[in-house]
Scaffold this motif. Sequence first.
Motif, PDB file in Angstrom:
ATOM      1  N   LYS A 170       0.823  -1.207   0.000  1.00  0.00           N
ATOM      2  CA  LYS A 170       0.000   0.000   0.000  1.00  0.00           C
ATOM      3  C   LYS A 170       0.859   1.259   0.000  1.00  0.00           C
ATOM      4  O   LYS A 170       1.853   1.337   0.726  1.00  0.00           O
ATOM      5  CB  LYS A 170      -0.925  -0.017   1.205  1.00  0.00           C
ATOM      6  CG  LYS A 170      -2.059  -1.012   1.005  1.00  0.00           C
ATOM      7  CD  LYS A 170      -2.792  -1.325   2.275  1.00  0.00           C
ATOM      8  CE  LYS A 170      -3.744  -2.493   2.015  1.00  0.00           C
ATOM      9  NZ  LYS A 170      -4.067  -3.229   3.230  1.00  0.00           N
ATOM     10  N   CYS A 171       0.456   2.219  -0.805  1.00  0.00           N
ATOM     11  CA  CYS A 171       1.133   3.525  -0.851  1.00  0.00           C
ATOM     12  C   CYS A 171       1.027   4.162   0.530  1.00  0.00           C
ATOM     13  O   CYS A 171      -0.046   4.164   1.141  1.00  0.00           O
ATOM     14  CB  CYS A 171       0.440   4.396  -1.902  1.00  0.00           C
ATOM     15  SG  CYS A 171       0.888   6.141  -1.809  1.00  0.00           S
ATOM     16  N   SER A 172       2.147   4.707   1.029  1.00  0.00           N
ATOM     17  CA  SER A 172       2.143   5.235   2.397  1.00  0.00           C
ATOM     18  C   SER A 172       1.319   6.509   2.521  1.00  0.00           C
ATOM     19  O   SER A 172       0.971   6.921   3.613  1.00  0.00           O
ATOM     20  CB  SER A 172       3.577   5.479   2.867  1.00  0.00           C
ATOM     21  OG  SER A 172       4.193   6.412   2.015  1.00  0.00           O
TER      22      SER A 172
ATOM     23  N   SER B  10       2.414   6.232  -8.013  1.00  0.00           N
ATOM     24  CA  SER B  10       2.674   7.190  -9.090  1.00  0.00           C
ATOM     25  C   SER B  10       1.645   8.312  -9.112  1.00  0.00           C
ATOM     26  O   SER B  10       1.923   9.415  -9.589  1.00  0.00           O
ATOM     27  CB  SER B  10       2.704   6.468 -10.436  1.00  0.00           C
ATOM     28  OG  SER B  10       1.460   5.824 -10.661  1.00  0.00           O
ATOM     29  N   ILE B  11       0.450   8.069  -8.582  1.00  0.00           N
ATOM     30  CA  ILE B  11      -0.582   9.114  -8.579  1.00  0.00           C
ATOM     31  C   ILE B  11      -0.250  10.160  -7.506  1.00  0.00           C
ATOM     32  O   ILE B  11      -0.285  11.360  -7.766  1.00  0.00           O
ATOM     33  CB  ILE B  11      -1.984   8.505  -8.349  1.00  0.00           C
ATOM     34  CG1 ILE B  11      -2.329   7.541  -9.494  1.00  0.00           C
ATOM     35  CG2 ILE B  11      -3.048   9.601  -8.232  1.00  0.00           C
ATOM     36  CD1 ILE B  11      -3.561   6.692  -9.276  1.00  0.00           C
ATOM     37  N   CYS B  12       0.111   9.697  -6.291  1.00  0.00           N
ATOM     38  CA  CYS B  12       0.480  10.630  -5.217  1.00  0.00           C
ATOM     39  C   CYS B  12       1.744  11.412  -5.606  1.00  0.00           C
ATOM     40  O   CYS B  12       1.939  12.548  -5.198  1.00  0.00           O
ATOM     41  CB  CYS B  12       0.736   9.869  -3.916  1.00  0.00           C
ATOM     42  SG  CYS B  12      -0.789   9.304  -3.150  1.00  0.00           S
ATOM     43  N   ASP B  13       2.572  10.754  -6.411  1.00  0.00           N
ATOM     44  CA  ASP B  13       3.849  11.335  -6.786  1.00  0.00           C
ATOM     45  C   ASP B  13       3.730  12.335  -7.937  1.00  0.00           C
ATOM     46  O   ASP B  13       4.691  13.004  -8.290  1.00  0.00           O
ATOM     47  CB  ASP B  13       4.776  10.185  -7.212  1.00  0.00           C
ATOM     48  CG  ASP B  13       6.225  10.497  -6.871  1.00  0.00           C
ATOM     49  OD1 ASP B  13       6.447  11.265  -5.929  1.00  0.00           O
ATOM     50  OD2 ASP B  13       7.115   9.969  -7.571  1.00  0.00           O
ATOM     51  N   ASP B  14       2.537  12.437  -8.513  1.00  0.00           N
ATOM     52  CA  ASP B  14       2.327  13.255  -9.705  1.00  0.00           C
ATOM     53  C   ASP B  14       1.964  14.685  -9.289  1.00  0.00           C
ATOM     54  O   ASP B  14       0.848  14.960  -8.857  1.00  0.00           O
ATOM     55  CB  ASP B  14       1.201  12.616 -10.535  1.00  0.00           C
ATOM     56  CG  ASP B  14       0.965  13.358 -11.831  1.00  0.00           C
ATOM     57  OD1 ASP B  14       1.530  14.461 -12.012  1.00  0.00           O
ATOM     58  OD2 ASP B  14       0.216  12.827 -12.684  1.00  0.00           O
TER      59      ASP B  14
END
Lengths: 200, 200
Positions: A56-58, A70-74
């Motif tokens: 899971k993304c943190s 990649s979505i949170c990182d965008d």
Amino acid sequence: MLYPEVLSDTINSFRKFPGVGEKTAERYALATMEFSDEDIETIIKNISECKKRLHKCSVCGHLTDKEICSICDDSGREENLICVVEDYKSVFMFEKTGTFRGKYHVLNGLISPIDGIYPEDINMSPLMNRIDANDKNAEIILALKPSIEGETTTLYIKKIFENKNIKVSRLSYGIPMGVDIDYLDSITLDRALLDRKEIS
Amino acid sequence: MLYPEVLSDTINSFRKFPGVGEKTAERYALATMEFSDEDIETIIKNISECKKRLHKCSVCGHLTDKEICSICDDSGREENLICVVEDYKSVFMFEKTGTFRGKYHVLNGLISPIDGIYPEDINMSPLMNRIDANDKNAEIILALKPSIEGETTTLYIKKIFENKNIKVSRLSYGIPMGVDIDYLDSITLDRALLDRKEIS
């Protein structure tokens, strides 16, 4: 015995996948006989690594093979427009439409007191810190299924963010596109009538 | 990118299976996330061993993990009643009906001169030595598909065993059970008329 043991074992393995019955499992197992050795290597490597490498993304709880998905990182996506979904499958569904330019928050569950699932049992509290109440355009879009659990979770989140003066919306209910009204269930039709929109 | 790399790779792996499209492959790949580690171990072990351990029976050409398949090894079955099929899938189909008590011979192909496939390219010659012409009840049942290749192979085998004075039959053609005659193609209907049977 109908099948050689190893074939029968392989058929049973394929039956574990969702929606796969005896006949389909046999078809898949026999298909492996026609694959090249390299293909088989790749298939088993991928099946074994998928669960190992994904987590899971943190930030948002979505599935990722990195620390942050990649979505949170965008940075091109709006920080203060957060679509709240039940699980990562919903994220893939939204991403396929390709129109949503905000971020997601994956609850990985829904509140269901009857099953002993309370807000602290799902990925709820990180959501509170993700949205900036000073941003006038900040909005939380609830995209949860129209069930008792979905409604409970929707109302819970609505209440929390109402106090913080943040706009909370939910997806519209109504007639699915391309469906004949004659075949619709009466609850959906009732809802579509209630939520009717003026034609502008 | 919609999927994390390892998930995307796993989806591509599942797409190699017959009849599996994007959506089903995604479903299978995501399902591996819910499997226990032991289940994943078993699945990849089976997929990898299926092709390695299965080979053709040295007598009939059917799929087996032993030297001789369980059907050839079954002394309770009639030795001189041989059902000739195109591939091992047909054997599984016949075995599921559970009524045939003879043995099989798997050609692993059909004669097709246009594709450069001649009798010596398929598992044909071992068949000659499998049937005892001194047994009056000896019979070869041809269960090949009604295509040009199937018919060619049927006629070829018929010719060989005719000379050896062995009875050669083929499956009946006609109306499939449970099918409405109105929806039948005219070739099948024509055949069913031609092969009509007196009601006794």
